[in-house]
Design a protein around this motif. Structure first.
Motif, mmCIF file in Angstrom:
data_model
loop_
_atom_site.group_PDB
_atom_site.id
_atom_site.type_symbol
_atom_site.label_atom_id
_atom_site.label_comp_id
_atom_site.label_asym_id
_atom_site.label_seq_id
_atom_site.Cartn_x
_atom_site.Cartn_y
_atom_site.Cartn_z
ATOM 1 N N GLN A 190 0.827 -1.218 0.000
ATOM 2 C CA GLN A 190 0.000 0.000 0.000
ATOM 3 C C GLN A 190 0.854 1.258 0.000
ATOM 4 O OE1 GLN A 190 -2.481 -0.707 3.364
ATOM 5 N NE2 GLN A 190 -4.119 -1.649 2.147
ATOM 6 N N ASN A 191 1.903 1.219 0.793
ATOM 7 C CA ASN A 191 2.823 2.352 0.850
ATOM 8 C C ASN A 191 3.408 2.609 -0.542
ATOM 9 O OD1 ASN A 191 4.763 4.243 2.078
ATOM 10 N ND2 ASN A 191 6.246 2.658 1.534
ATOM 11 N N GLU B 260 2.183 1.756 -3.479
ATOM 12 C CA GLU B 260 1.154 2.239 -4.400
ATOM 13 C C GLU B 260 1.013 3.761 -4.306
ATOM 14 O OE1 GLU B 260 -2.607 0.224 -3.724
ATOM 15 O OE2 GLU B 260 -1.879 -1.389 -5.021
ATOM 16 N N ARG B 261 0.957 4.239 -3.075
ATOM 17 C CA ARG B 261 0.776 5.677 -2.847
ATOM 18 C C ARG B 261 1.979 6.459 -3.372
ATOM 19 N NH1 ARG B 261 2.572 8.725 1.009
ATOM 20 N NH2 ARG B 261 3.281 6.992 2.305
ATOM 21 N N LEU B 262 3.178 6.005 -3.033
ATOM 22 C CA LEU B 262 4.383 6.735 -3.453
ATOM 23 C C LEU B 262 4.521 6.772 -4.972
ATOM 24 C CD1 LEU B 262 7.053 5.602 -0.850
ATOM 25 C CD2 LEU B 262 6.009 7.863 -1.101
ATOM 26 N N VAL C 3 2.249 6.734 -7.226
ATOM 27 C CA VAL C 3 1.312 7.702 -7.803
ATOM 28 C C VAL C 3 1.806 9.122 -7.499
ATOM 29 C CG1 VAL C 3 -1.019 8.647 -7.665
ATOM 30 C CG2 VAL C 3 -0.671 6.156 -7.774
ATOM 31 N N ASP C 4 2.162 9.378 -6.229
ATOM 32 C CA ASP C 4 2.629 10.715 -5.842
ATOM 33 C C ASP C 4 3.794 11.182 -6.702
ATOM 34 O OD1 ASP C 4 0.794 10.868 -3.910
ATOM 35 O OD2 ASP C 4 2.179 10.807 -2.202
#
Ligand SMILES: Nc1ncnc2c1ncn2[C@@H]1O[C@H](COP(=O)(O)OP(=O)(O)OP(=O)(O)O)[C@@H](O)[C@H]1O
Ligand SMILES: [Mg+2]
Length: 508
Positions: free
Chosen positions: A384-385, A387-389, A391-392
């Motif tokens: 999850q971590n 995935e977020r990074l 995209v960011d």
């Protein structure tokens, strides 16, 4: 083979799994032109060039040389059709001499005519003809990077290249070296060689390109001749929109400034050869400040960064992060003290290429126990971590399971950035953080560094790119042969001061 040469790539497509890296590309290079191939990170430039040089097989499409369709299934086929390539990671044998490297693969080492003197004479003669004098008996590993690059060019020309491909040849060079390289390329062009130049730097395009072809997401967006483009139209064609403006630089939040990074009388031995690379360097970076280190490549920057990362052992002196001494600490303790590093060479130090992006993004934190639950690694959280990074930081593809090796060069660099900056370090050492990145990504990196400054972090920016230096640095320190040559607020250092200090002359 005639002296001039036209190359046509027609309808080239290539996919890697779900990624369509090249999507029906038509690309024509005429005789005696410098043709720049431009595009964002991941646009498909390297893939297209690897297809032309026979490293990669296309799924569809044809290659025509002087109007005839040819089969290029390996680099040797490309070479026999007069195509040469200078790779970003050089393929020279470091322990061989210049002459041996040029001759390797042309003549067998066991050939009686592979005698030292004969080949040295021959290579030296050829190099002089090309107006690129070299020392044929020098050992390659002792040569600076720009000279090694020249050897690669001579090697390709010696094999009869009439079309020369260079994939991001300027990203490792300083301003003077870039000028020299562009000079060499225009001379080759004037003698009829066609040059395909992959670069991200718009200033170089304006200076050197006779034609430009812009790729975006695997497709040709436009192809233009000199006179029809300027920096703005090119940036637009690459990204599909205008460049974002950086926010105005506020005074860094005034809240009580304190030294976050302190280097006292640091001495570091040279990695190659003898002597000292850093000789008694002292500096301080305050909270909310970016200190830019400028200098000609090879004046100790590499060793300074290595010492800060814990890869080189200082002979003497101290390094403190927020008051805590880390001079001889291991990388884990350095991180613990609040230090982050964006290394220049992401292959050597940045990423573990055969691991997934999720693993790469979590690797430093796995050891610290951040992702542990009841003694087990919590892979869901790691995922999850990531995935977020992804995209960011606009990594493409934003797929946590993709192997790091499968990403384009610029996207790999974004992963390193995401990993280091996400931990919100108090002190960041950024070594040429934007090399290999496209304009959009460079703006993004600069934004991130300024954000860190705004949060009260300290950034030590080591860069060969003067535009980047001036744009970001609050203060500038010029390093020459491992010593401080000049230091002051950016507003008080002009181009002349900088240029003189970089070659070891003091103006004050
Ligand atoms: N061997 C591979 N396996 C899987 N995907 C790949 C492979 N090589 C390239 N790709 C993908 O193909 C796309 C195009 O990559 P390519 O390296 O050609 O881009 P590029 O234009 O050279 O970018 P950069 O400026 O970042 O070097 C990217 O999305 C990349 O992830
Ligand atoms: Mg590339």
């Amino acid at each position: 083979m005639s002296d001039t040469m036209t190359i046509e790539m027609r309808g080239i497509s290539k996919s890697f799994g779900e990624t369509l890296a090249n999507d029906g590309i038509d690309f024509t290079v005429g005789s005696g032109e410098i043709h720049v191939l431009l595009g964002e990170n991941g646009a498909g430039k390297t893939t297209l060039m690897n297809i032309l040089f026979g490293h990669v097989r296309p799924d569809e499409g044809a290659i025509l040389v002087n109007g005839d369709e040819v089969e290029i299934t390996a680099p040797n086929d490309a070479i026999s059709h007069g195509i040469g390539m200078v790779h970003q990671h050089f393929s020279l044998v470091p322990s061989f001499t210049v002459a041996e490297n040029v001759m390797l693969g042309v003549k067998r080492v066991t050939d009686p005519s592979f005698g030292e003197e004969t080949i040295e004479k021959e290579v030296s003669q050829r190099a002089d003809e090309l107006n690129m004098p070299i020392t044929p008996d020098a050992t390659v590993q002792d040569l600076p990077v720009d000279v090694q690059q020249r050897v690669e060019i001579i090697k390709a020309m010696y094999r009869g290249a009439k079309t020369l491909i260079l994939d991001e040849p300027t990203s490792l060079l300083g301003p003077t070296q870039i000028e020299n390289l562009l000079g060499i390329l225009s001379q080759l062009r004037d003698r009829g060689t066609s040059i395909i130049l992959v670069t991200h730097k718009l200033a170089e395009v304006m200076e050197a390109a006779d034609k430009v072809t812009v790729l975006r997401r695997g497709k040709v967006i436009t192809s233009m001749a000199k006179g029809a483009f300027d920096e703005r139209t090119l940036a637009r064609a690459m990204t599909g929109h205008d460049r974002e403006r950086l926010p105005d630089r506020s005074e860094a939040s005034g809240a009580a400034r304190r030294p976050l990074l302190e280097i006292n009388d640091l001495v570091v031995p040279a990695t190659h050869g003898h002597g000292l690379a850093i000789e008694g360097l002292s500096l301080v970076v305050q909270s909310g400040e970016i200190l830019g280190i400028a200098g000609v490549e090879g004046n100790g920057q590499r060793e300074l960064v290595d010492a800060l990362m814990g890869l080189a052992t200082p002979g003497s002196g101290t390094v403190l992060v927020d008051g805590v001494e880390v001079t001889n600490a291991d990388p884990h303790d350095r991180r613990g003290a609040g230090m982050g590093v964006i290394p220049e060479d992401r292959h050597r130090l940045g990423l573990i290429l055969d691991m997934s992006l999720a693993e790469n993004l979590a690797v430093a934190d796995l050891a610290s126990g951040r992702y542990r639950r009841r003694g087990m690694i919590d892979w869901k959280a790691v995922h999850q971590n990531a995935e977020r990074l992804l995209v960011d930081y606009d990594v493409r593809p934003a797929d946590p399971d993709a192997a790091a090796a499968s990403l384009s060069g610029g996207n790999q660099q974004k992963v390193v950035l995401a990993r280091e900056l996400a931990r919100e370090p108090r002190v960041l050492v950024a070594d040429n953080p934007s090399w290999g990145l496209d304009v959009g990504a460079i703006d993004y990196v600069h934004l991130k560094l300024l954000e860190m400054r705004g949060r009260g972090g300290a950034v030590l920016l080591v860069t060969l790119d003067l535009e980047e230096l001036y744009k970001l640095s609050d203060r500038i320190l010029v390093i020459y042969r491992g010593k401080k040559m000049l230091e002051g607020p950016t507003s008080e250092i002009d181009d002349d001061d900088l240029a003189l200090a970089m070659v070891g002359r003091s103006t004050r």
